[in-house]
Design a protein around this motif. Structure first.
Motif, PDB file in Angstrom:
ATOM      1  N   ASN A   1       0.815  -1.324  -0.152  1.00  0.00           N
ATOM      2  CA  ASN A   1       0.044  -0.146  -0.030  1.00  0.00           C
ATOM      3  C   ASN A   1       0.947   1.265   0.022  1.00  0.00           C
ATOM      4  O   ASN A   1       0.633   2.165  -0.783  1.00  0.00           O
ATOM      5  N   PRO A   2       1.806   1.489   0.981  1.00  0.00           N
ATOM      6  CA  PRO A   2       2.799   2.680   0.672  1.00  0.00           C
ATOM      7  C   PRO A   2       3.256   2.799  -0.501  1.00  0.00           C
ATOM      8  O   PRO A   2       3.599   3.989  -1.043  1.00  0.00           O
ATOM      9  N   VAL A   3       3.812   1.687  -1.167  1.00  0.00           N
ATOM     10  CA  VAL A   3       4.287   1.862  -2.505  1.00  0.00           C
ATOM     11  C   VAL A   3       3.488   2.361  -3.363  1.00  0.00           C
ATOM     12  O   VAL A   3       3.865   3.230  -4.438  1.00  0.00           O
ATOM     13  N   LEU A   4       2.326   1.754  -3.433  1.00  0.00           N
ATOM     14  CA  LEU A   4       1.241   2.269  -4.453  1.00  0.00           C
ATOM     15  C   LEU A   4       0.875   3.918  -4.290  1.00  0.00           C
ATOM     16  O   LEU A   4       0.643   4.482  -5.213  1.00  0.00           O
ATOM     17  N   ARG A   5       0.701   4.058  -3.134  1.00  0.00           N
ATOM     18  CA  ARG A   5       0.461   5.585  -2.756  1.00  0.00           C
ATOM     19  C   ARG A   5       1.471   6.565  -2.996  1.00  0.00           C
ATOM     20  O   ARG A   5       1.321   7.523  -3.653  1.00  0.00           O
ATOM     21  N   ARG A   6       2.788   6.009  -3.036  1.00  0.00           N
ATOM     22  CA  ARG A   6       4.026   6.828  -3.405  1.00  0.00           C
ATOM     23  C   ARG A   6       3.856   6.777  -4.802  1.00  0.00           C
ATOM     24  O   ARG A   6       4.256   7.927  -5.413  1.00  0.00           O
ATOM     25  N   ALA A   7       3.542   5.717  -5.446  1.00  0.00           N
ATOM     26  CA  ALA A   7       3.527   5.819  -6.928  1.00  0.00           C
ATOM     27  C   ALA A   7       2.528   6.707  -7.394  1.00  0.00           C
ATOM     28  O   ALA A   7       2.674   7.429  -8.448  1.00  0.00           O
ATOM     29  N   LEU A   8       1.398   7.042  -6.954  1.00  0.00           N
ATOM     30  CA  LEU A   8       0.385   7.541  -7.345  1.00  0.00           C
ATOM     31  C   LEU A   8       0.858   9.147  -7.155  1.00  0.00           C
ATOM     32  O   LEU A   8       0.496   9.932  -8.006  1.00  0.00           O
ATOM     33  N   VAL A   9       1.328   9.530  -5.944  1.00  0.00           N
ATOM     34  CA  VAL A   9       1.837  10.644  -5.768  1.00  0.00           C
ATOM     35  C   VAL A   9       2.924  11.282  -6.640  1.00  0.00           C
ATOM     36  O   VAL A   9       2.749  12.573  -7.349  1.00  0.00           O
ATOM     37  N   TRP A  10       3.666  10.487  -7.032  1.00  0.00           N
ATOM     38  CA  TRP A  10       4.883  10.875  -7.954  1.00  0.00           C
ATOM     39  C   TRP A  10       4.614  10.806  -9.439  1.00  0.00           C
ATOM     40  O   TRP A  10       4.819  11.655 -10.071  1.00  0.00           O
ATOM     41  N   GLY A  11       3.426  10.088  -9.665  1.00  0.00           N
ATOM     42  CA  GLY A  11       3.078  10.025 -10.873  1.00  0.00           C
ATOM     43  C   GLY A  11       2.028  11.163 -11.268  1.00  0.00           C
ATOM     44  O   GLY A  11       2.134  11.867 -12.325  1.00  0.00           O
ATOM     45  N   GLY A  12       1.571  11.565 -10.343  1.00  0.00           N
ATOM     46  CA  GLY A  12       0.412  12.915 -10.254  1.00  0.00           C
ATOM     47  C   GLY A  12       1.431  14.054 -10.523  1.00  0.00           C
ATOM     48  O   GLY A  12       1.198  14.958 -11.257  1.00  0.00           O
ATOM     49  N   ILE A  13       2.693  14.143  -9.596  1.00  0.00           N
ATOM     50  CA  ILE A  13       3.500  15.293  -9.891  1.00  0.00           C
ATOM     51  C   ILE A  13       4.141  15.276 -11.265  1.00  0.00           C
ATOM     52  O   ILE A  13       4.297  16.400 -12.000  1.00  0.00           O
ATOM     53  N   LEU A  14       4.765  14.136 -11.732  1.00  0.00           N
ATOM     54  CA  LEU A  14       5.326  14.131 -13.139  1.00  0.00           C
ATOM     55  C   LEU A  14       4.055  14.493 -14.163  1.00  0.00           C
ATOM     56  O   LEU A  14       4.339  14.988 -15.257  1.00  0.00           O
ATOM     57  N   ALA A  15       2.960  14.057 -14.004  1.00  0.00           N
ATOM     58  CA  ALA A  15       1.816  14.040 -14.750  1.00  0.00           C
ATOM     59  C   ALA A  15       1.489  15.821 -14.837  1.00  0.00           C
ATOM     60  O   ALA A  15       1.211  16.428 -16.015  1.00  0.00           O
ATOM     61  N   GLY A  16       1.927  16.407 -13.984  1.00  0.00           N
ATOM     62  CA  GLY A  16       1.532  18.089 -13.814  1.00  0.00           C
ATOM     63  C   GLY A  16       2.781  18.620 -14.504  1.00  0.00           C
ATOM     64  O   GLY A  16       2.477  19.596 -15.384  1.00  0.00           O
ATOM     65  N   VAL A  17       3.790  17.991 -14.731  1.00  0.00           N
ATOM     66  CA  VAL A  17       4.924  18.722 -15.453  1.00  0.00           C
ATOM     67  C   VAL A  17       4.573  18.274 -17.045  1.00  0.00           C
ATOM     68  O   VAL A  17       4.851  19.284 -17.672  1.00  0.00           O
ATOM     69  N   ILE A  18       4.348  17.131 -17.047  1.00  0.00           N
ATOM     70  CA  ILE A  18       3.893  16.918 -18.466  1.00  0.00           C
ATOM     71  C   ILE A  18       2.776  17.677 -19.027  1.00  0.00           C
ATOM     72  O   ILE A  18       2.924  18.102 -20.190  1.00  0.00           O
ATOM     73  N   LEU A  19       1.635  17.953 -18.189  1.00  0.00           N
ATOM     74  CA  LEU A  19       0.927  18.890 -18.427  1.00  0.00           C
ATOM     75  C   LEU A  19       1.166  20.208 -19.129  1.00  0.00           C
ATOM     76  O   LEU A  19       0.677  20.645 -19.944  1.00  0.00           O
ATOM     77  N   VAL A  20       1.760  20.729 -18.124  1.00  0.00           N
ATOM     78  CA  VAL A  20       2.223  22.163 -18.368  1.00  0.00           C
ATOM     79  C   VAL A  20       3.282  22.314 -19.783  1.00  0.00           C
ATOM     80  O   VAL A  20       3.126  23.143 -20.432  1.00  0.00           O
ATOM     81  N   VAL A  21       4.329  21.285 -19.835  1.00  0.00           N
ATOM     82  CA  VAL A  21       5.041  21.199 -20.678  1.00  0.00           C
ATOM     83  C   VAL A  21       4.271  20.933 -22.068  1.00  0.00           C
ATOM     84  O   VAL A  21       4.626  21.555 -23.122  1.00  0.00           O
ATOM     85  N   GLY A  22       3.640  20.069 -22.130  1.00  0.00           N
ATOM     86  CA  GLY A  22       2.798  19.744 -23.239  1.00  0.00           C
ATOM     87  C   GLY A  22       1.663  20.513 -23.587  1.00  0.00           C
ATOM     88  O   GLY A  22       1.658  21.030 -24.847  1.00  0.00           O
ATOM     89  N   ALA A  23       1.153  21.614 -22.778  1.00  0.00           N
ATOM     90  CA  ALA A  23       0.099  22.442 -23.052  1.00  0.00           C
ATOM     91  C   ALA A  23       1.051  23.552 -23.671  1.00  0.00           C
ATOM     92  O   ALA A  23       0.403  24.225 -24.747  1.00  0.00           O
ATOM     93  N   ILE A  24       2.117  23.909 -23.094  1.00  0.00           N
ATOM     94  CA  ILE A  24       3.011  25.075 -23.992  1.00  0.00           C
ATOM     95  C   ILE A  24       3.409  24.818 -25.060  1.00  0.00           C
ATOM     96  O   ILE A  24       3.271  25.606 -26.061  1.00  0.00           O
ATOM     97  N   LEU A  25       3.902  23.606 -25.348  1.00  0.00           N
ATOM     98  CA  LEU A  25       4.238  23.093 -26.540  1.00  0.00           C
ATOM     99  C   LEU A  25       3.312  23.061 -27.721  1.00  0.00           C
ATOM    100  O   LEU A  25       3.521  23.336 -28.713  1.00  0.00           O
ATOM    101  N   GLY A  26       2.235  22.377 -27.195  1.00  0.00           N
ATOM    102  CA  GLY A  26       0.935  22.328 -28.017  1.00  0.00           C
ATOM    103  C   GLY A  26       0.451  23.377 -28.361  1.00  0.00           C
ATOM    104  O   GLY A  26       0.204  23.772 -29.777  1.00  0.00           O
TER     105      GLY A  26
END
Length: 158
Positions: free
Chosen positions: A15-40
């Motif tokens: 459970n802690p590993v999955l929660r950590r993966a969700l948190v870090w995945g969400g942070i990285l998705a935010g970065v992809i969202l910003v970079v992708g939106a700007i480039l797009g």
């Protein structure tokens, strides 16, 4: 062994590993969202912006369904039907992702208001980032080789 303690200790150690993966995945998705939106937006205008936003959102939702379904299924760890419930919930999440993906592909395939290239690239970036986060989080986790085991008590000298 105390039955009350056994019930409390049946929570899977993943459970802690999955929660950590969700948190870090969400942070990285935010970065992809910003970079992708700007480039797009810079490369294809508003349709590129919308494509990047929708593609990243799809990647985040699909990543989240997997981890959330496993976390939800782990709530049945103390049940006698844990294995059946676990695989039923996880398989149900996978089928849900598959159906939603097919519906979105059919609906968004001919959309004039969005750039499908930006959507595809941001979706691929999100999936690859999700895989990288999963690998890194699992590789750095400190899970025991054997879980839910209680060692025997040390012998006492009499």
């Amino acid at each position: 062994m105390n039955d009350a303690r056994a019930e409390a200790d049946r929570t899977p150690t993943s459970n802690p590993v999955l929660r950590r993966a969700l948190v870090w995945g969400g942070i990285l998705a935010g970065v992809i969202l910003v970079v992708g939106a700007i480039l797009g937006f810079l490369l294809a205008g508003v349709p590129g912006l919308l494509g990047a936003l929708i593609g990243t959102l799809m990647a985040v939702v699909f990543m989240g369904i997997t981890a959330a379904s496993i976390l939800a299924a782990n709530r049945f760890a103390s049940s006698d039907l844990f294995v059946g419930a676990f695989f039923g919930i996880v398989l149900g999440g996978w089928i849900l992702k598959f159906v939603v993906f097919i519906v979105l592909v059919v609906v968004l395939r001919e959309a004039d208001w969005l750039n499908t290239t930006a959507l595809f690239l941001s979706l691929v970036a999100g999936v690859l980032a999700s895989l990288a986060v999963d690998v890194i989080v699992v590789a750095k986790s400190r899970l025991p080789y054997v879980s839910d085991v209680e060692l025997p008590k040390a012998p006492t000298e009499e």
